[in-house]
Design an enzyme around this catalytic site. Structure first.
Site, PDB file in Angstrom:
ATOM      1  N   GLY A 233      21.150  28.814  41.545  1.00  0.00           N
ATOM      2  CA  GLY A 233      21.791  30.315  42.010  1.00  0.00           C
ATOM      3  C   GLY A 233      21.263  30.433  43.366  1.00  0.00           C
ATOM      4  CB  SER A 234      21.527  31.887  45.978  1.00  0.00           C
ATOM      5  OG  SER A 234      22.405  30.960  46.106  1.00  0.00           O
ATOM      6  CG  ASN A 235      16.364  34.095  45.454  1.00  0.00           C
ATOM      7  OD1 ASN A 235      16.535  34.523  44.145  1.00  0.00           O
ATOM      8  ND2 ASN A 235      15.178  33.228  45.643  1.00  0.00           N
TER       9      ASN A 235
END
Length: 803
Positions: A233-235
């Site tokens: 995923g990612s932020n």
């Protein structure tokens, strides 16, 4: 205007009848018969620190040409392998049972069957025909640049990983389309490869063969997607004028991806004077910036939780399981035979074949014991992104956007982003989140009417199995959408704010707790659900900063504080539950683990009390003990003392259920198990996390901070046990960037955790890994003056005539 600098030919390029080096500053006049014709492709490649290429050209063709050449300089073996994979040729060169480098890669034969299916010539030709002229020029240039570098070096001059390899060949525009289609499918059918290959009509020998079973949940289990969204995923954070020190916009980009293989990022700066000037990073092989900034705005992406596929339950003809009934009419499935060459142990090649069965509702699949193909029903998987030929156009429009309004309008119009949210801010201090991607158009009313009762629970988590016996249950067509069967962009979630928007791979609901996004179909965004640890710690840190309750001066965010939000490496669930864990230390010191081993908790408890509740390099073994405890808490039924409350989603759930002596004793057993597991992993009581988790680069081990998403660590780094001891990072934080706008334009700092090149002989194989280890954020040279004054500045000019 900055004057053009004189250009000298690159010293190591060899000329041929098809490869000519020209000085770009030389003048030419097409109307003068005595002067040579202008080159078909021309570009400048200026390198600055850490090997970042600044590619400049006069047109799209030249820009693509420069990108293809620069990428080949750094990663030609990786690109050559990518071409092999997208063409379904891995078995031909590497054997049927071998796998790619990522831990969830399927065997080569299954991979080849799948990519030959989705990249059949007609589909690839359609994708190419639908590219706008500038995108065609960009791709054609990229292909020319890649091929030129390969011609110049020759196979014998390539890095060791692919030197003289039979699988290295020149590239075509069809290859690029196949690679783009592969990226598009990453959010959908790319997760179903083994299930698609496992499907066979009942009664056949193929159907009788045991189907491969996954170690974890399958893609029809909501838990599978929950893990995927959290893991790869990612932020993303965008701060507006009400949140930053100078009242202008600021963005944190923190995508999480594999450290090896196709999804590695690559830094680059692209310029067509007067038309385009954008910098950032791209997924390898993509001829534009995926995450980055220009002089007016900055953006990043996070994997979204929308589903990009639908599953369909077909009612079969009792006489023939390859025929199905729709609206009372019997239809036949289309059998598609795929042939693949397979290398044998002796080096010889044999042809293996597989039959896929297709319908307008997708390809038949089989999930053992869940979605079986029998004589009554079959199940198909329909990937909406296989009809999305707009990815290149979409990112190019984003690269050249001059305002948030223009960015938003382009995303709404093109709807070409396959599976990522967009988090953006502009120089005026406005922020925007758009959860606008390719999503099957299944409104909530259709979901309720068309999902069989058996699959209602999965539908509540966006996994839709629709009744395929009636055309009324097919995805809707919206004339405002650029593709049949998907939602129009304007109907999908977005939020504009002057304080902040953020996403850490939860749904769009809690983009900003002050303005929840609600009321969307399940397949798009689900609201009022428990949020992941990264979402909660991200919002909690933002709220504390803006409220002035984080112990620092003021109530505005600086660039260094935004970077600290990521690299503090706080273990969120430790902050929620450590007090209860330490209660287990207040009783007996000698505790039995589940296997009967007696564990002395004296040292472990002292380490837990001394641990700073981080995954920093100097974190002591208490981090290991807590991680081992957390891994067991769900099974031990100790979560949560305070349950999830949709009215307080940032602070709930929390705490451990220690309301009686039995639960306290259970927690002591959990702790004893964790101590044994941590010691068995090789982590010595006096060692730090930086001595355990290290990236091995050219014989040197570089300490890596960060930890697994399960523990609520914003800076995600997953690692696997190394045979020689310690842990090797495999995925997580990759291209990490902050962009702050001020009166001088964008001020960007970034680090690519694994470096620009996969070649161990490259000076850019590990240089940025060292920076990441030290939490160093280099400033990116963006203006012409910054580029040319960089101490590492080097420049070549390349050009090519087409005979």
């Amino acid at each position: 205007m900055t004057p053009r600098l004189p250009v000298s030919p690159a010293p190591l390029l060899r000329a041929s009848s098809a490869v000519l080096l020209l000085a770009l500053s030389a003048c030419s006049n097409d109307n003068h018969p005595s002067e040579p014709a202008a080159p078909r492709y021309a570009a400048e490649i200026r390198r600055t620190a850490y090997g970042v290429p600044h590619i400049k050209a006069d047109d799209d063709a030249g820009l693509g040409y420069g990108i293809g050449y620069a990428y080949a300089q750094d990663n030609i073996c990786l690109m050559a392998a990518r071409i092999v994979t997208a063409n379904g040729e891995r078995s031909k060169y590497f054997g049927a049972e071998a796998r790619g480098v990522t831990e969830d890669a399927v065997p080569n034969l299954a991979s080849d069957y799948y990519y030959r299916l989705i990249n059949e010539p007609e589909a690839v030709a359609t994708a190419w025909q639908q590219q706008p002229a500038p995108m065609r020029a960009l791709v054609e240039g990229y292909v020319a640049g890649y091929n030129q570098y390969l011609e110049e070096r020759g196979k014998a001059g390539l890095p060791e990983a692919c030197k003289n390899a039979a699988w290295v060949r020149s590239m075509s525009t069809a290859d690029m389309m196949k690679i783009v289609r592969r990226y598009a499918a990453e959010g959908g059918s790319g997760h179903f490869i083994d299930l698609l290959v496992a499907a066979a009509p009942p009664g056949t020998a193929a159907a009788a063969a045991p189907a491969p079973r996954r170690a974890g949940p399958s893609p029809i289990d909501p838990e599978y997607w929950k893990r995927q969204h959290a893991r790869i995923g990612s932020n993303g954070v965008a701060l507006g004028k009400d949140a930053t020190e100078n009242g202008q916009g600021m963005v944190l980009a923190n995508p999480h991806n594999f450290w090896k293989g196709d999804l590695r990022f690559y830094q680059l700066h692209l310029t067509i004077p007067g038309k385009l000037d954008v910098m950032g990073a791209s997924l390898g092989g993509m001829p534009m910036v995926s995450i980055g900034f220009n002089k007016d705005l900055a953006w990043t992406h996070t994997n979204n939780t929308s589903a990009h596929f639908t599953l369909h339950q077909l009612q079969l003809d009792p006489q023939d399981p390859t025929r199905y009934v729709v609206d009372g009419q019997v239809r036949s499935m289309t059998r598609k035979r795929i042939d693949v060459e397979v290398r044998q142990a002796d080096g010889s090649l044999v042809t293996r074949s597989h039959d896929f069965y297709q319908t307008p509702l997708g390809v038949v699949m089989r999930a053992p014991d869940e979605l079986e193909w029998n004589r009554k029903v079959a199940y198909t998987m329909l990937d909406a992104n296989l009809g999305n030929h707009r990815m290149l156009e979409q990112w190019r429009a984003m690269n050249s956007a001059r305002s948030l309004d223009e960015l938003r309008a382009g995303i709404d119009r093109i709807v070409g982003l396959p599976w990522v949210n967009t988090v953006a801010a502009d120089k005026d201090g406005k922020t925007l989140l758009m959860d606008v991607t390719v999503v099957p158009n299944v409104p909530l009313a259709k979901e309720k009417a068309c999902v069989p009762d058996r699959f209602k629970d999965a539908a509540a988590s966006a996994i839709l199995v629709l009744d395929g016996s009636t055309s009324a249950c097919s995805p809707d067509n919206d004339p405002a959408a650029p593709q049949p069967g998907i939602f129009a962009g304007a109907s999908l979630p977005r939020l504009e704010r002057n304080d902040f928007v953020q996403n850490s791979n939860d749904s769009a609901w809690l983009t900003n707790p002050a303005a929840p996004l609600t009321g969307f179909p399940s397949i798009v965004s689900i609201d009022a659900i428990e949020q992941g640890g990264r979402t909660r710690i991200g919002i909690a840190q933002l709220q504390a900063r803006l409220a002035g309750t984080d112990g620092m001066a003021g109530r505005r965010m600086s660039a260094s504080q935004l970077q600290g939000l990521l690299f503090s490496n706080r273990v969120y669930y430790a902050s929620q539950n450590m007090d209860e864990v330490l209660r287990a230390c207040d009783g007996a010191r000698q505790v039995q683990a589940t296997d009967g081993t007696t564990v002395d908790l004296t040292q472990p408890c002292a380490s837990l009390r001394a641990w700073d509740r981080s995954a920093n390099l100097d974190a002591n073994i208490g981090f290991g003990y807590f991680s081992g405890v957390w891994d067991q808490l769900y099974e031990a039924d100790l979560l949560w003392a305070v349950p999830f409350n949709p009215a307080d989603p940032v602070n709930t759930p929390r705490g451990l259920r220690l309301d009686d002596a039995a639960r306290v004793n259970s927690l002591r057993t959990v702790l004893a198990n964790a101590v044994l597991a941590t010691h068995a992993s090789g982590w010595q009581p006096d060692a730090t996390w930086g001595q355990v988790q290290q990236s091995e680069r050219g014989g040197k081990r570089i300490p890596i901070h960060g930890g697994r998403y399960e523990y609520g660590i914003y800076n995600v780094i997953a690692s696997e046990a190394r045979a020689s001891g310690g842990r090797e990072p495999t995925e997580g934080s990759s291209y990490v960037q902050t962009v702050m706008f001020d009166r001088n334009g964008p001020q960007a700092q970034a680090v690519l955790a694994y470096g620009q090149s996969v070649d161990p002989a490259s000076p850019h194989y590990a240089d940025q890994t060292e920076l990441y280890s030290r939490k160093t954020w280099p400033t990116l040279p963006f203006t012409e003056t910054q580029i040319t004054s960089d101490p590492a500045y080097k420049r070549i000019a390349i050009s090519r005539k087409v005979q």
